[in-house]
Design an enzyme around this catalytic site. Structure first.
Site, PDB file in Angstrom:
ATOM      1  N   LYS A  45       0.879  -1.178   0.000  1.00  0.00           N
ATOM      2  CA  LYS A  45       0.000   0.000   0.000  1.00  0.00           C
ATOM      3  C   LYS A  45       0.917   1.230   0.000  1.00  0.00           C
ATOM      4  O   LYS A  45       1.436   1.637   1.044  1.00  0.00           O
ATOM      5  CB  LYS A  45      -0.881  -0.054   1.261  1.00  0.00           C
ATOM      6  N   GLU A  56       9.347   2.252  10.947  1.00  0.00           N
ATOM      7  CA  GLU A  56      10.352   3.260  10.566  1.00  0.00           C
ATOM      8  C   GLU A  56       9.637   4.599  10.550  1.00  0.00           C
ATOM      9  O   GLU A  56       8.859   4.882   9.629  1.00  0.00           O
ATOM     10  CB  GLU A  56      10.928   2.946   9.182  1.00  0.00           C
ATOM     11  N   CYS A 111      13.379  11.362   6.308  1.00  0.00           N
ATOM     12  CA  CYS A 111      13.292  11.029   7.733  1.00  0.00           C
ATOM     13  C   CYS A 111      14.629  11.281   8.411  1.00  0.00           C
ATOM     14  O   CYS A 111      14.686  11.533   9.598  1.00  0.00           O
ATOM     15  CB  CYS A 111      12.870   9.576   7.898  1.00  0.00           C
ATOM     16  N   GLU A 117       9.023  17.550  13.851  1.00  0.00           N
ATOM     17  CA  GLU A 117       9.563  17.158  12.551  1.00  0.00           C
ATOM     18  C   GLU A 117       8.860  18.019  11.500  1.00  0.00           C
ATOM     19  O   GLU A 117       7.647  17.911  11.317  1.00  0.00           O
ATOM     20  CB  GLU A 117       9.273  15.678  12.272  1.00  0.00           C
TER      21      GLU A 117
HETATM   22  P1  NDP Z   1       2.114   9.090   6.856  1.00  0.00           P
HETATM   23  O1  NDP Z   1       2.277   8.446   8.190  1.00  0.00           O
HETATM   24  O2  NDP Z   1       1.110  10.137   6.701  1.00  0.00           O
HETATM   25  O3  NDP Z   1       1.774   7.998   5.745  1.00  0.00           O
HETATM   26  C1  NDP Z   1       2.583   6.862   5.532  1.00  0.00           C
HETATM   27  C2  NDP Z   1       1.750   5.782   4.881  1.00  0.00           C
HETATM   28  O4  NDP Z   1       0.751   5.349   5.797  1.00  0.00           O
HETATM   29  C3  NDP Z   1       0.999   6.242   3.640  1.00  0.00           C
HETATM   30  O5  NDP Z   1       0.939   5.184   2.722  1.00  0.00           O
HETATM   31  C4  NDP Z   1      -0.376   6.564   4.197  1.00  0.00           C
HETATM   32  O6  NDP Z   1      -1.395   6.547   3.210  1.00  0.00           O
HETATM   33  C5  NDP Z   1      -0.531   5.425   5.176  1.00  0.00           C
HETATM   34  N1  NDP Z   1      -1.518   5.625   6.224  1.00  0.00           N
HETATM   35  C6  NDP Z   1      -2.037   6.784   6.691  1.00  0.00           C
HETATM   36  N2  NDP Z   1      -2.964   6.524   7.651  1.00  0.00           N
HETATM   37  C7  NDP Z   1      -3.014   5.182   7.788  1.00  0.00           C
HETATM   38  C8  NDP Z   1      -3.789   4.298   8.605  1.00  0.00           C
HETATM   39  N3  NDP Z   1      -4.698   4.741   9.478  1.00  0.00           N
HETATM   40  N4  NDP Z   1      -3.588   2.978   8.498  1.00  0.00           N
HETATM   41  C9  NDP Z   1      -2.668   2.489   7.623  1.00  0.00           C
HETATM   42  N5  NDP Z   1      -1.937   3.275   6.801  1.00  0.00           N
HETATM   43  C10 NDP Z   1      -2.096   4.611   6.892  1.00  0.00           C
HETATM   44  O7  NDP Z   1       3.565   9.591   6.437  1.00  0.00           O
HETATM   45  P2  NDP Z   1       3.946  10.439   5.143  1.00  0.00           P
HETATM   46  O8  NDP Z   1       3.539   9.718   3.928  1.00  0.00           O
HETATM   47  O9  NDP Z   1       3.499  11.842   5.361  1.00  0.00           O
HETATM   48  O10 NDP Z   1       5.542  10.369   5.187  1.00  0.00           O
HETATM   49  C11 NDP Z   1       6.339  11.217   5.919  1.00  0.00           C
HETATM   50  C12 NDP Z   1       6.763  10.565   7.223  1.00  0.00           C
HETATM   51  O11 NDP Z   1       7.469   9.349   6.975  1.00  0.00           O
HETATM   52  C13 NDP Z   1       7.721  11.428   8.015  1.00  0.00           C
HETATM   53  O12 NDP Z   1       7.332  11.429   9.363  1.00  0.00           O
HETATM   54  C14 NDP Z   1       9.046  10.714   7.848  1.00  0.00           C
HETATM   55  O13 NDP Z   1       9.974  10.966   8.868  1.00  0.00           O
HETATM   56  C15 NDP Z   1       8.623   9.300   7.804  1.00  0.00           C
HETATM   57  N6  NDP Z   1       9.668   8.464   7.201  1.00  0.00           N
HETATM   58  C16 NDP Z   1      10.392   7.618   8.001  1.00  0.00           C
HETATM   59  C17 NDP Z   1      11.445   6.887   7.477  1.00  0.00           C
HETATM   60  C18 NDP Z   1      12.234   5.948   8.328  1.00  0.00           C
HETATM   61  O14 NDP Z   1      12.830   5.040   7.759  1.00  0.00           O
HETATM   62  N7  NDP Z   1      12.280   6.095   9.637  1.00  0.00           N
HETATM   63  C19 NDP Z   1      11.820   7.007   6.067  1.00  0.00           C
HETATM   64  C20 NDP Z   1      10.999   7.922   5.324  1.00  0.00           C
HETATM   65  C21 NDP Z   1       9.960   8.614   5.889  1.00  0.00           C
HETATM   66  P3  NDP Z   1      -1.801   7.913   2.452  1.00  0.00           P
HETATM   67  O15 NDP Z   1      -0.607   8.399   1.749  1.00  0.00           O
HETATM   68  O16 NDP Z   1      -2.862   7.451   1.518  1.00  0.00           O
HETATM   69  O17 NDP Z   1      -2.278   8.856   3.499  1.00  0.00           O
END
Ligand code: NDP
Length: 488
Positions: A168, A243, A277, A378
């Protein structure tokens, strides 16, 4: 969406637009999946599971290797989709897509290193050992910032270890994420082994995490989303890799080579427009050089070439969406209100080309204290803070004064300072004389505290994707002392 080896529309027929962040224009349509689509994908993954599990690991690895090599062959085309979908500059996109290929190639090698144990048995004529079994179905949920590499970090090890996958991707990066799936289709991966459902986190993501057939969640995203997913997983005792977010500190000691530290800090802060991140969002500088460093860093930020990432000379692209742009601008306002000194950037561009897209000027705040909002949250945008510190010890204290613990870095020539940072910073990664960004596939990647738990990459990855079963074989064919004596 890709379910059971077929490209399909959503069962509801609904779609959403994919928008190019550099122009604000829609360039593609994406199916908006729902519960029913997720169920179909999970069922397909469940049906494919047994045959895939029983396929020798070396054969499973061949598909993953071929996928990695195919991505390398078509690197430029895939990188362009990355640029158009999420806005990163083409040079960075090539690196990101290249990293996805390298991850696949690395994990294909893991197939031959999935060692188990033989335990010297406590009994004569008895053989005790462990065997690794896949967890079953893996739900891979990714964010939009590094969509190709983060997708592959979940998919490749899952497949090599014998799991089937429901992927997803983030809504903002669904088009580039589909490129990964197309590559696996081209190399002939059996149907049902890899499935992808696009659509909102609240519907598709939620349906995936609530489906009890899924054995492991590999989630990359915001800490708040991760916390919610962990709460859903807990009553099911489901395995998970988290992550999550970061607020990464890059320490510059008095003895550092300033120009080298400035260049590294610029890249760590503003590559992917700060949407990493591991981005350096707190640059903690020892007081002896803080003025000199701040001037050079702010000047460097003001000279970065900002524009449409399809241009080869562009160094910083737009942020991914209008809402991310708004979020960065709100943090810029909050920094100013809290009394930080704006050294560079601070707003949007007014020229017609950049006004259309979601650009934010690379922004540097000086004289920041660690209690300010810009130093705590962040931001995930091109906004970074310089925080002065009296000593390296104080810099480490400041670095640790955060809820996050993903990446960190120190610039110094002093080996004592290096080890203070290595031993003292609470983070999953410490880079010495390198910025906070730039992981390597052979080394574990992940964080502590609110940055998550579990490690991706490296041989550690195998632990999450497999369960060890302990096997006891008695080849004495005789009664052991503890057996019940049959009544005569
Ligand atoms: P989100 O947490 O908003 O979304 C991540 C994924 O989760 C998307 O596919 C999103 O779908 C999905 N999602 C959202 N709500 C739900 C739910 N209730 N149940 C299941 N899945 C859900 O993060 P972002 O996409 O905004 O990404 C940025 C974040 O990712 C930052 O905080 C960054 O630090 C972190 N990150 C961490 C990394 C690491 O390795 N530690 C690496 C890269 C990023 P949808 O897009 O459709 O909302």
């Amino acid at each position: 969406m890709y379910i059971d080896g077929e490209w399909v529309r959503s069962s509801s027929g609904q779609e959403f637009g994919a928008v190019n962040p550099a122009t604000g224009e829609e360039f593609d349509r994406v199916p908006k999946g729902n519960d029913e689509d997720v169920k179909a994908a999970v069922d397909a993954a469940a049906t494919a599971q047994k045959a895939w599990r029983d396929t020798p690991a070396a054969q499973r690895a061949d598909y993953v290797l071929k996928a990695g090599l195919l991505i390398r062959e078509t690197l430029d085309a895939v990188a362009k989709v990355d640029v158009i979908n999420v806005g990163k500059p083409i040079k960075e996109a090539r690196r990101e897509v290249g990293n996805a290929a390298t991850a696949a190639i690395y994990f294909s090698g893991l197939a031959r290193r999935m060692y188990s144990n033989v335990v010297d048995s406590e009994q004569p004529k008895k053989f005790t050992m462990t065997v690794r079994r896949p967890v079953g179905i893996v739900g891979v949920i990714t964010p939009w910032n590094d969509p190709a590499s983060l997708g592959m970090w979940g998919i490749a090890p899952a497949l090599v270890t014998g799991n089937t996958v429901v992927f997803k991707p983030a809504s903002n990066s669904a088009v580039i994420s589909a490129e990964l799936v197309k590559v696996y289709e081209k190399v002939g991966l059996p149907k049902g082994v890899l499935n992808m459902v696009t659509g909102g986190g609240g519907e598709v993501g939620e349906a995936l995490i609530r489906n009890r057939k899924v054995g492991l969640t590999v989630f990359t995203g915001e800490s708040s989303t991760g916390r919610h997913i962990a709460e859903v997983n807990a009553p099911m005792f489901r395995k998970q890799v988290m992550e999550l977010g970061g607020k990464n500190a890059l320490i510059v000691a008095d003895d550092a080579e300033i120009s080298v530290a400035v260049h590294a800090a610029l890249y760590a802060s503003f590559s992917s427009a700060g949407q990493k991140c591991t981005a350096a969002s707190r640059i903690i500088v020892e007081k002896g050089i803080v003025d000199k460093f701040s001037r050079a860093f702010a000047e460097g930020a003001s000279k970065l070439v900002v524009g449409n990432g399809l241009r080869e000379d562009v160094e910083v692209g737009p942020v991914v969406s209008r809402s991310q742009q708004k979020k960065s601008l709100e943090y810029i306002e909050s920094g100013t209100l809290d009394g930080a000194v704006l050294l560079s950037g601070g707003g949007v561009y007014e020229d017609p080309e950049r006004k259309r897209g979601y650009f934010v000027k690379p922004t540097v705040f000086g004289s920041v204290t660690n209690d300010m909002k810009i130093a705590r949250d962040e931001i995930f945008g091109p906004v970074t803070s310089i925080i002065p510190a009296k000593s390296v010890d104080e810099a480490i204290e400041i670095a640790n004064d955060t809820e996050y613990g993903l990446s960190s870095a120190i610039y110094t020539k002093d080996i004592g300072n290096m080890f203070k940072a290595i031993n003292g910073i609470d983070a999953g990664m410490t880079f010495v004389n390198q910025g906070t960004v730039g992981p390597e596939v052979g080394a574990p990647f992940g964080g502590v505290k609110s940055s998550g738990f579990g490690r991706e990459l490296g041989d550690e990855a195998i632990e999450h994707f497999t369960e060890k079963k302990t096997v006891f074989i008695d080849y004495s064919y005789s009664d052991r002392p503890w057996y019940f004596t049959p009544s005569s």
